[in-house]
Design an enzyme around this catalytic site. Structure first.
Site, short mmCIF file in Angstrom:
data_model
loop_
_atom_site.label_atom_id
_atom_site.label_comp_id
_atom_site.label_asym_id
_atom_site.label_seq_id
_atom_site.Cartn_x
_atom_site.Cartn_y
_atom_site.Cartn_z
N ASP A 1 0.87 -1.16 0.00
CA ASP A 1 0.00 0.00 0.00
C ASP A 1 0.92 1.23 0.00
O ASP A 1 2.10 1.14 0.36
CB ASP A 1 -0.96 0.01 1.20
CG ASP A 1 -2.14 0.95 0.94
OD1 ASP A 1 -2.07 1.79 0.01
OD2 ASP A 1 -3.14 0.86 1.68
C1 BGC Z 1 -4.96 3.32 -0.06
C2 BGC Z 1 -4.98 2.32 -1.21
C3 BGC Z 1 -4.77 3.04 -2.52
C4 BGC Z 1 -3.47 3.82 -2.44
C5 BGC Z 1 -3.14 4.59 -3.70
C6 BGC Z 1 -3.75 4.21 -0.10
O1 BGC Z 1 -3.85 5.22 0.84
O2 BGC Z 1 -5.03 2.62 1.16
O3 BGC Z 1 -6.19 1.63 -1.23
O4 BGC Z 1 -4.75 2.15 -3.58
O5 BGC Z 1 -3.54 4.75 -1.37
O6 BGC Z 1 -4.02 5.65 -3.87
#
Ligand code: BGC
Length: 835
Positions: free
Chosen positions: A243
């Site tokens: 993530d």
């Molecule tokens: C989220 C993810 C997301 C990523 C990119 C993170 O803060 O938890 O689900 O894909 O950001 O935007």
């Protein structure tokens, strides 16, 4: 050696998987250590670097899950916005989820995206979870089935998926650090189960590891769950991306099976990983394994020369607007629809006398009430945000569907008394300047929100030269009175409205806050000014970038905020009651706001914000045909639910929500949704805790979440799992089980064509306190004309009868009762099954 293992002959090989492997091996062999570790480090916010020396193009990723935002976080590059994942799950239709996936692949291709950062298959453990709207259900089987359809659909369009967030990322509070303490049994039977099912049935090309820890190990370093379970036991062969900003340690992450750390390029990989290999701390073969996973993905999506992509040609064109509308209709859950005494001269309902559907020919006046009826909330906040080209509000939808003058609108109550991003009535653009005040470039701005991440800057603007941005243009008020203006985000501001400087100062950084809080957090009011309806004024917000240490990711994020004249709340309600009194039906749209449901924080309670509950009660007292539309992504309390004629849950219905709503209210189609999650009060909800104690969030309830927990506690929710009404009736005629195959025959005993979701629950005949009293074992959709009989066949998967023990999966031989049901608590037929 077979032809498939000869790199030169790779594309000629009979087995395309083997052929791609051969190309991957050949490409890997040509990369030096520094190139490999650079690839794994990521290139920028959304992509990996190209490696021309091996014919590798740049792999581009994008969020997910209700649309494809693309690499730009702006409305300049619009996307189709489908209904929220809770809505998709409410359709109980994996085939519809597959079709949603096909559309998303089309959107991804249009935007040059190879990998979608979706679906989210965490569970609805607590109704307070901030990203509840972004996950499917409290039930692992339903989640796995919807997720399987979605992944199959996206990948059938040649675009990869990353099933996220692996694993137990079920709440937002302290999400970067929280240690979720979960028993192995609960992990296996609940939280890992959707991932396992999707890996087995849809072979996803990617997975995203979560921010949180599970039992003391952060998920980006969780070797046991990633290497042993996901890859080892389940045979997952895709890539594992962290993530965003979740990877914390070079050696821990690579040894834990993390392939790519995002966003790049300043991650724990890159030079740090190359140095760790050179120092002997990491085996180069471990790095190779990660690179192999990335190259396999590149081969699958067609950015590795010499490899045949899995899907060579894009599937046929899908009409995204039409599909958004269809999913919305199929997702609406009618939880209440009571008969209404016919007190008016005209008869605004079709037969049966129930509140819905309204008869468009019989309805003279509809009072449409609520702020969200006009300014619809169609999607949840955070990384799941996309920017649709258009939004059809309930007001737009009903006005278009009914003769002119039928719809009378009143605000009634505003769920938010906070400033919102400047939108309605504003015409804005952004002018970028350097430190000397020279104009570098300009950007279009469909709202007051500026979100430029990485090098996603207007033409001619570089991050080195950029010093200030002026959001400037005009504002034409919808109402006369005192308007408030403000800002959101960190930096320096000078705000001028109608020639008057309302603010000139700084907003400092709160280093404790979740990054999402900074740009989705509390707005700050900077001043008020009296304006006249329809009279345009000039607006300017000059923003100076904050100084200080460079953040790991460069971004310009701030907003011009606005709030119209605050009217007396009682007066607004009285006005709505007046409109309702004069109408054949009152439709009240109640909603949550971006400050209630979003990524980055959890909810504190389940109440509707503002005076909305008072509004509903007052309207219901004035009009017996009061229909409440609940516009929220996740459960809210409906304390007036027995006082109104009908309650329709519309979720976050996507860009076409208002059009779909008109079709369903006016009976062109029936609401097709069934609850994917129990709706009840906060007070009664058995599992709610989302706030860690000393860094730990204990999942002490074990396997008892959702309806499993409600039943264990012997409590009755407002609306049970699986509940939802259509516009026809169904008589379940017979159930037959042969082994694990169950056949249910049912008849449409109502007066119009319809669709029924046949649900199967199994219950051990001898109650076992360690197991739920019953659980979902399968489901199927039946459609039939009035009087018609249909038989559905449901195959109950083996896992239904298994529990996790210290010795692994254990098959609990029966006997079991099998219920064919309209919902968890509306059981129609029962048979017995022995395993
Ligand atoms: C989220 C993810 C997301 C990523 C990119 C993170 O803060 O938890 O689900 O894909 O950001 O935007």
């Amino acid at each position: 050696m077979s032809e498939a293992h000869d790199p030169a002959a790779g594309t000629l090989a009979a087995d395309p998987d083997q052929a791609r492997e051969a190309v991957v091996e050949a490409a890997l062999g040509k990369l030096d250590l520094d190139s490999k570790t650079r690839l794994l480090a990521g290139q920028d916010m959304w992509s990996l670097p190209a490696m021309p020396q091996i014919g590798l193009g740049s792999l581009v990723m994008s969020d997910g899950p209700i649309g494809v935002r693309g690499v730009r976080w702006t409305a300049d590059d619009p996307s189709i916005a489908l209904p929220s994942p809770t809505a998709l799950a409410a359709t109980w239709d994996p085939e519809l989820a597959r079709r949603a996936g096909v559309l998303l692949a089309q959107e991804a291709r249009r935007k040059g995206v190879h990998v979608l950062l979706a679906p989210t298959v965490n569970l609805h453990r607590s109704p307070l979870g901030g990203r509840h709207f972004e996950a499917y259900s409290e039930d692992p089987y339903l989640t796995g089935e919807i997720g399987t359809g979605y992944v199959r659909g996206v990948q059938s369009g040649g675009v990869g998926t990353t099933v996220k967030h692996f694993v137990a990322n079920d709440a937002e509070t302290d999400r970067f650090t929280v240690n979720n303490v979960v028993s192995e049994r609960a992990l296996r039977e609940l939280y890992l189960a959707p991932f396992e099912r999707i890996v087995a049935n849809a072979r996803p090309w990617g997975i995203m590891t979560a921010y949180n820890q599970v039992n003391g190990t952060t998920m980006t370093e969780h070797r046991r769950l990633v290497q042993d379970v996901l890859r080892g036991e389940w045979g997952f062969d895709g890539f594992n991306v962290s993530d965003w900003m979740a990877a914390r340690s070079t050696v821990g992450a690579i040894e834990g099976g993390l392939d790519v750390a995002m966003p790049g390029p300043h991650t724990v990989y890159g030079e740090a990983l190359a140095a760790a290999v050179r120092a002997g701390g990491v085996d180069e073969a471990t790095v190779d394994e990660a690179v192999r996973n990335v190259l396999r993905l590149a081969a699958r999506v067609g950015v590795l020369e010499g490899a045949e992509p899995v899907v060579a040609e894009a599937p046929g064109e899908v009409d995204g607007v039409e599909l958004a509308r269809e999913i919305a209709r199929r997702a609406f859950v009618l939880v209440r629809n009571e008969p209404v005494g016919s007190g008016t001269s005209s008869e605004p309902v079709e037969g049966g006398g129930r509140a819905l559907p309204l008869d468009p020919a019989g309805v003279r006046k509809v009072a449409l009430l609520g702020a969200a009826a006009r300014d619809a909330r169609v999607l949840g906040g955070g990384s799941a945000t996309v920017f649709p080209e258009r939004v059809v509000s309930p007001l737009d939808g009903l006005t278009a569907a009914l003769p002119e003058g039928t719809v009378a609108y009143a605000v009634g109550a505003d769920p938010s008394d906070e400033l919102a991003v400047a939108g309605q009535g504003f015409t804005l653009r952004a002018i970028c300047r350097d430190a000397a005040g020279n104009v570098l470039g300009e950007g279009k701005l469909p709202s007051g929100q500026v979100q430029w991440i990485g090098d996603d800057l207007p033409e001619g603007v570089t991050r080195e030269a950029l010093h200030s941005i002026e959001v400037t243009g005009t504002f034409r008020p919808r109402e006369s009175g005192e308007h408030s203006f403000g800002t959101r985000g960190i930096g320096g501001y000078r705000l001028t409205v109608a020639g008057e400087v309302l603010f000139d100062g700084e907003q400092p950084l709160n280093s404790e806050a979740d990054p999402f809080e900074a740009f989705f957090g509390a707005p700050v009011e900077r001043g008020r000014i009296a304006l006249t309806e329809g009279e345009e004024v000039e607006v300017s917000l000059r923003y100076t970038l904050p100084e200080g240490p460079a953040a790991p990711v460069f971004g310009v994020m701030f907003s011009l905020m606005h709030l119209g004249p605050r009217r007396d709340a009682d007066e607004l309600i009285a006005e709505a009651v007046e409109a309702a009194r004069d109408a054949d039906a009152a439709v009240v749209v109640v909603a949550t706001t971006e400050r209630v449901e979003s990524e980055g924080f959890d909810r504190k309670d389940l109440r509707l914000p503002g005076r909305q509950d008072d509004l509903v009660r007052a309207v219901a007292a004035a009009n017996p045909r009061t229909i409440v539309v609940v516009n929220s992504g996740s459960p809210v309390e409906l304390p007036w639910r027995d006082e109104v004629a009908a309650v329709l849950l519309s979720w976050f219905p996507g860009q076409e929500g208002g059009a779909a709503l008109a079709e369903v209210l006016l009976g062109e189609d029936e609401p097709g949704g069934r609850l994917p999650t129990t709706w009840g009060t906060f007070e009664d909800a058995p599992v709610t805790e989302v706030v860690p104690t000393e860094g730990e969030l204990r999942y002490d309830e074990g396997v008892f979440i959702g309806y499993r927990a409600w039943e264990q506690a012997g409590r009755t929710p407002s609306y049970a799992f699986g509940h939802g009404l259509g516009y026809t009736d169904w008589t379940y005629e017979s159930i037959e089980a042969s082994g694990t195959t169950v056949q249910v025959t049912l008849r449409n005993s109502g007066t119009r064509a319809g669709r029924e979701t046949v649900q199967l629950y199994v219950a051990p005949t001898t109650p076992d306190p360690n197991r739920p009293s019953r659980w979902l074992a399968g489901f199927a959709t039946a459609t039939a004309a009035p009087g018609e009989t249909v038989t559905v066949t449901i195959e109950v998967p083996p896992r239904t009868f298994e529990t996790w023990t210290d010795a692994g999966w254990h098959r609990n031989t029966g006997p079991y009762e099998v219920h064919a049901a309209h919902s968890l608590t509306d059981i129609r037929l029962t048979t017995t099954l022995t395993i």
